[in-house]
Design a protein around this motif. Structure first.
Motif, PDB file in Angstrom:
ATOM      1  N   LYS A   2       0.861  -1.183   0.000  1.00  0.00           N
ATOM      2  CA  LYS A   2       0.000   0.000   0.000  1.00  0.00           C
ATOM      3  C   LYS A   2       0.900   1.237   0.000  1.00  0.00           C
ATOM      4  CE  LYS A   2      -4.127   1.757   2.281  1.00  0.00           C
ATOM      5  NZ  LYS A   2      -5.088   1.495   3.373  1.00  0.00           N
ATOM      6  N   LEU A   3       0.786   2.034  -1.071  1.00  0.00           N
ATOM      7  CA  LEU A   3       1.654   3.183  -1.280  1.00  0.00           C
ATOM      8  C   LEU A   3       0.876   4.479  -1.191  1.00  0.00           C
ATOM      9  CD1 LEU A   3       3.498   1.823  -4.427  1.00  0.00           C
ATOM     10  CD2 LEU A   3       4.319   1.791  -2.068  1.00  0.00           C
ATOM     11  N   GLY A   4       1.497   5.466  -0.567  1.00  0.00           N
ATOM     12  CA  GLY A   4       0.950   6.811  -0.548  1.00  0.00           C
ATOM     13  C   GLY A   4       1.693   7.660  -1.555  1.00  0.00           C
ATOM     14  N   LEU A   5       0.973   8.346  -2.421  1.00  0.00           N
ATOM     15  CA  LEU A   5       1.573   9.226  -3.418  1.00  0.00           C
ATOM     16  C   LEU A   5       1.164  10.656  -3.153  1.00  0.00           C
ATOM     17  CD1 LEU A   5       2.097   6.542  -4.877  1.00  0.00           C
ATOM     18  CD2 LEU A   5       1.457   7.656  -6.991  1.00  0.00           C
ATOM     19  N   GLY A   6       2.102  11.561  -3.420  1.00  0.00           N
ATOM     20  CA  GLY A   6       1.795  12.971  -3.262  1.00  0.00           C
ATOM     21  C   GLY A   6       2.677  13.814  -4.158  1.00  0.00           C
ATOM     22  N   ALA A   7       2.187  15.003  -4.487  1.00  0.00           N
ATOM     23  CA  ALA A   7       2.913  15.913  -5.367  1.00  0.00           C
ATOM     24  C   ALA A   7       2.425  17.335  -5.179  1.00  0.00           C
ATOM     25  CB  ALA A   7       2.710  15.499  -6.829  1.00  0.00           C
ATOM     26  N   ASP A   8       3.226  18.264  -5.670  1.00  0.00           N
ATOM     27  CA  ASP A   8       2.732  19.627  -5.816  1.00  0.00           C
ATOM     28  C   ASP A   8       2.325  19.818  -7.279  1.00  0.00           C
ATOM     29  OD1 ASP A   8       5.087  20.051  -7.269  1.00  0.00           O
ATOM     30  OD2 ASP A   8       5.868  21.606  -5.943  1.00  0.00           O
ATOM     31  N   HIS A   9       1.915  21.017  -7.625  1.00  0.00           N
ATOM     32  CA  HIS A   9       1.428  21.295  -8.975  1.00  0.00           C
ATOM     33  C   HIS A   9       2.500  21.098 -10.048  1.00  0.00           C
ATOM     34  CE1 HIS A   9       3.105  24.929  -7.247  1.00  0.00           C
ATOM     35  NE2 HIS A   9       3.371  25.335  -8.479  1.00  0.00           N
ATOM     36  N   ASN A  10       3.771  21.277  -9.676  1.00  0.00           N
ATOM     37  CA  ASN A  10       4.857  21.091 -10.636  1.00  0.00           C
ATOM     38  C   ASN A  10       5.008  19.632 -11.073  1.00  0.00           C
ATOM     39  OD1 ASN A  10       6.058  23.785 -10.840  1.00  0.00           O
ATOM     40  ND2 ASN A  10       6.519  23.497  -8.669  1.00  0.00           N
ATOM     41  N   ALA A  11       4.495  18.726 -10.264  1.00  0.00           N
ATOM     42  CA  ALA A  11       4.692  17.301 -10.527  1.00  0.00           C
ATOM     43  C   ALA A  11       3.377  16.535 -10.609  1.00  0.00           C
ATOM     44  CB  ALA A  11       5.574  16.708  -9.442  1.00  0.00           C
ATOM     45  N   PHE A  12       2.266  17.251 -10.746  1.00  0.00           N
ATOM     46  CA  PHE A  12       0.965  16.581 -10.802  1.00  0.00           C
ATOM     47  C   PHE A  12       0.918  15.511 -11.899  1.00  0.00           C
ATOM     48  CE2 PHE A  12      -3.199  16.442 -12.956  1.00  0.00           C
ATOM     49  CZ  PHE A  12      -3.921  15.787 -11.965  1.00  0.00           C
ATOM     50  N   GLU A  13       1.357  15.856 -13.091  1.00  0.00           N
ATOM     51  CA  GLU A  13       1.286  14.902 -14.207  1.00  0.00           C
ATOM     52  C   GLU A  13       2.175  13.688 -13.964  1.00  0.00           C
ATOM     53  OE1 GLU A  13       1.894  17.035 -17.863  1.00  0.00           O
ATOM     54  OE2 GLU A  13       0.149  18.307 -17.512  1.00  0.00           O
ATOM     55  N   MET A  14       3.353  13.889 -13.384  1.00  0.00           N
ATOM     56  CA  MET A  14       4.224  12.758 -13.074  1.00  0.00           C
ATOM     57  C   MET A  14       3.587  11.867 -12.019  1.00  0.00           C
ATOM     58  SD  MET A  14       8.226  12.499 -11.928  1.00  0.00           S
ATOM     59  CE  MET A  14       8.866  12.638 -13.610  1.00  0.00           C
ATOM     60  N   LYS A  15       2.989  12.475 -11.006  1.00  0.00           N
ATOM     61  CA  LYS A  15       2.326  11.682  -9.961  1.00  0.00           C
ATOM     62  C   LYS A  15       1.227  10.825 -10.563  1.00  0.00           C
ATOM     63  CE  LYS A  15      -0.991  13.243  -7.790  1.00  0.00           C
ATOM     64  NZ  LYS A  15      -2.357  13.007  -7.395  1.00  0.00           N
ATOM     65  N   LYS A  57      -0.730   3.612   8.019  1.00  0.00           N
ATOM     66  CA  LYS A  57      -1.854   3.620   7.086  1.00  0.00           C
ATOM     67  C   LYS A  57      -1.390   3.199   5.697  1.00  0.00           C
ATOM     68  CE  LYS A  57      -4.357   7.261   9.514  1.00  0.00           C
ATOM     69  NZ  LYS A  57      -4.818   8.662   9.437  1.00  0.00           N
ATOM     70  N   ILE A  58      -0.099   3.404   5.423  1.00  0.00           N
ATOM     71  CA  ILE A  58       0.520   3.000   4.166  1.00  0.00           C
ATOM     72  C   ILE A  58       1.863   2.358   4.494  1.00  0.00           C
ATOM     73  CG2 ILE A  58      -0.625   4.700   2.689  1.00  0.00           C
ATOM     74  CD1 ILE A  58       1.879   6.454   2.893  1.00  0.00           C
ATOM     75  N   ASP A  59       2.378   1.562   3.549  1.00  0.00           N
ATOM     76  CA  ASP A  59       3.663   0.900   3.756  1.00  0.00           C
ATOM     77  C   ASP A  59       4.845   1.802   3.406  1.00  0.00           C
ATOM     78  OD1 ASP A  59       2.529  -1.671   4.507  1.00  0.00           O
ATOM     79  OD2 ASP A  59       1.902  -1.798   2.405  1.00  0.00           O
ATOM     80  N   ARG A  60       4.725   2.515   2.303  1.00  0.00           N
ATOM     81  CA  ARG A  60       5.776   3.424   1.838  1.00  0.00           C
ATOM     82  C   ARG A  60       5.126   4.586   1.101  1.00  0.00           C
ATOM     83  NH1 ARG A  60      10.354  -0.292  -1.135  1.00  0.00           N
ATOM     84  NH2 ARG A  60      10.355  -2.019   0.334  1.00  0.00           N
ATOM     85  N   GLY A  61       5.931   5.621   0.863  1.00  0.00           N
ATOM     86  CA  GLY A  61       5.430   6.779   0.141  1.00  0.00           C
ATOM     87  C   GLY A  61       6.318   7.147  -1.029  1.00  0.00           C
ATOM     88  N   ILE A  62       5.714   7.807  -1.996  1.00  0.00           N
ATOM     89  CA  ILE A  62       6.426   8.372  -3.140  1.00  0.00           C
ATOM     90  C   ILE A  62       5.941   9.804  -3.287  1.00  0.00           C
ATOM     91  CG2 ILE A  62       6.851   8.256  -5.620  1.00  0.00           C
ATOM     92  CD1 ILE A  62       6.163   5.214  -5.412  1.00  0.00           C
ATOM     93  N   LEU A  63       6.890  10.749  -3.230  1.00  0.00           N
ATOM     94  CA  LEU A  63       6.567  12.165  -3.333  1.00  0.00           C
ATOM     95  C   LEU A  63       7.334  12.788  -4.487  1.00  0.00           C
ATOM     96  CD1 LEU A  63       6.826  13.103   0.457  1.00  0.00           C
ATOM     97  CD2 LEU A  63       4.731  13.093  -0.928  1.00  0.00           C
ATOM     98  N   VAL A  64       6.673  13.659  -5.234  1.00  0.00           N
ATOM     99  CA  VAL A  64       7.330  14.374  -6.323  1.00  0.00           C
ATOM    100  C   VAL A  64       6.966  15.858  -6.271  1.00  0.00           C
ATOM    101  CG1 VAL A  64       7.778  12.529  -7.978  1.00  0.00           C
ATOM    102  CG2 VAL A  64       5.508  13.492  -7.864  1.00  0.00           C
ATOM    103  N   CYS A  65       7.982  16.659  -6.552  1.00  0.00           N
ATOM    104  CA  CYS A  65       7.782  18.097  -6.747  1.00  0.00           C
ATOM    105  C   CYS A  65       8.694  18.481  -7.903  1.00  0.00           C
ATOM    106  CB  CYS A  65       8.072  18.884  -5.456  1.00  0.00           C
ATOM    107  SG  CYS A  65       9.788  18.865  -4.885  1.00  0.00           S
ATOM    108  N   GLY A  66       8.983  19.731  -8.078  1.00  0.00           N
ATOM    109  CA  GLY A  66       9.808  20.139  -9.203  1.00  0.00           C
ATOM    110  C   GLY A  66      11.180  19.491  -9.197  1.00  0.00           C
ATOM    111  N   THR A  67      11.860  19.527  -8.054  1.00  0.00           N
ATOM    112  CA  THR A  67      13.205  18.944  -7.937  1.00  0.00           C
ATOM    113  C   THR A  67      13.244  17.690  -7.079  1.00  0.00           C
ATOM    114  OG1 THR A  67      13.745  20.246  -5.980  1.00  0.00           O
ATOM    115  CG2 THR A  67      14.299  21.219  -8.139  1.00  0.00           C
ATOM    116  N   GLY A  68      12.247  17.481  -6.239  1.00  0.00           N
ATOM    117  CA  GLY A  68      12.270  16.379  -5.278  1.00  0.00           C
ATOM    118  C   GLY A  68      12.921  16.774  -3.971  1.00  0.00           C
ATOM    119  N   ILE A  69      13.588  17.913  -3.963  1.00  0.00           N
ATOM    120  CA  ILE A  69      14.317  18.354  -2.770  1.00  0.00           C
ATOM    121  C   ILE A  69      13.353  18.832  -1.683  1.00  0.00           C
ATOM    122  CG2 ILE A  69      15.979  20.027  -1.865  1.00  0.00           C
ATOM    123  CD1 ILE A  69      17.231  20.032  -4.737  1.00  0.00           C
TER     124      ILE A  69
END
Length: 153
Positions: A2-15, A57-69
Motif C-alpha cells: 500500500k503506497l501513498g503518493l503525493g505531489a505539488d502542482h509542478n509534478a501533478f502529471e508525473m504523480k 496507514k501505508i507501507d511506503r510513500g512516493i513524493l514528487v515536486c519540481g526537484t524532489g528536494i
C-alpha cells in the motif's frame, strides 16, 4: 504493498503517471494530492504522507515536486521518517536496502516519466537488509529521539 503518493502542482502529471504505473504493478495507492495543476504548497502533502507512514496507514510513500528536494526536506521533518531523493535506479535500490527509506522523492523537472518509473520499480522491489546498515539507521533514530526530547513545545 500500500503506497501513498503525493505531489505539488509542478509534478501533478508525473504523480498521475506513477500512480497508474504502480497500480499496474499490483500495488494499492492512496493519493494524498495534489489533484490538479493549480498551485499547491508541497509541505502539507509531504507531511500527510509522512504521517501516514508513521501511523501505518501505508507501507511506503512516493513524493514528487519540481526537484524532489523540497518534499524530501518536508517529509524528513516528520519524526521517524527517512525520505530519500533518487533520480537513478541504484540510489533508489540503496535508499531501501541500506537506509530503510520509507519515502522515495523525485523531481519532475529533473527526470522524465520513463526514468521515474524505473526508479520507482527499483525502490519497490528492494527490501531493507539490516546488518551494518541496521546499526547505522538505529544511530540516526536514537539521535532523532535525543533531539526531540530537547525540543520545548
Amino acid at each position: 504493498m500500500k503506497l501513498g503518493l503525493g505531489a505539488d502542482h509542478n509534478a501533478f502529471e508525473m504523480k498521475e503517471s506513477i500512480k497508474q504505473y504502480v497500480q499496474e504493478l499490483g500495488h494499492e495507492v492512496v493519493d494524498y494530492g495534489c489533484y490538479a495543476c493549480e498551485e499547491v504548497d508541497y509541505p502539507g502533502v509531504a507531511f500527510e504522507v509522512g504521517n501516514a507512514v508513521i501511523e501505518k496507514k501505508i507501507d511506503r510513500g512516493i513524493l514528487v515536486c519540481g526537484t524532489g528536494i523540497g518534499v524530501a526536506i518536508a517529509a524528513g521533518k516528520v519524526p521517524g521518517i527517512r525520505a530519500a531523493l533518487c533520480h537513478d535506479t541504484y540510489s533508489a535500490e540503496r535508499a531501501q536496502k541500506s537506509n530503510n527509506a520509507q519515502i522515495l522523492t523525485m523531481g519532475a523537472k529533473v527526470i522524465g516519466i520513463e526514468t521515474a518509473k524505473q526508479v520507482v520499480e527499483a525502490y519497490l522491489r528492494s527490501e531493507f537488509t539490516g546488518g551494518n546498515s541496521g546499526r547505522k539507521i538505529q544511530q540516526i533514530m536514537d539521535k532523532e529521539q535525543e533531539f526531540l526530547k530537547g525540543v520545548k513545545a
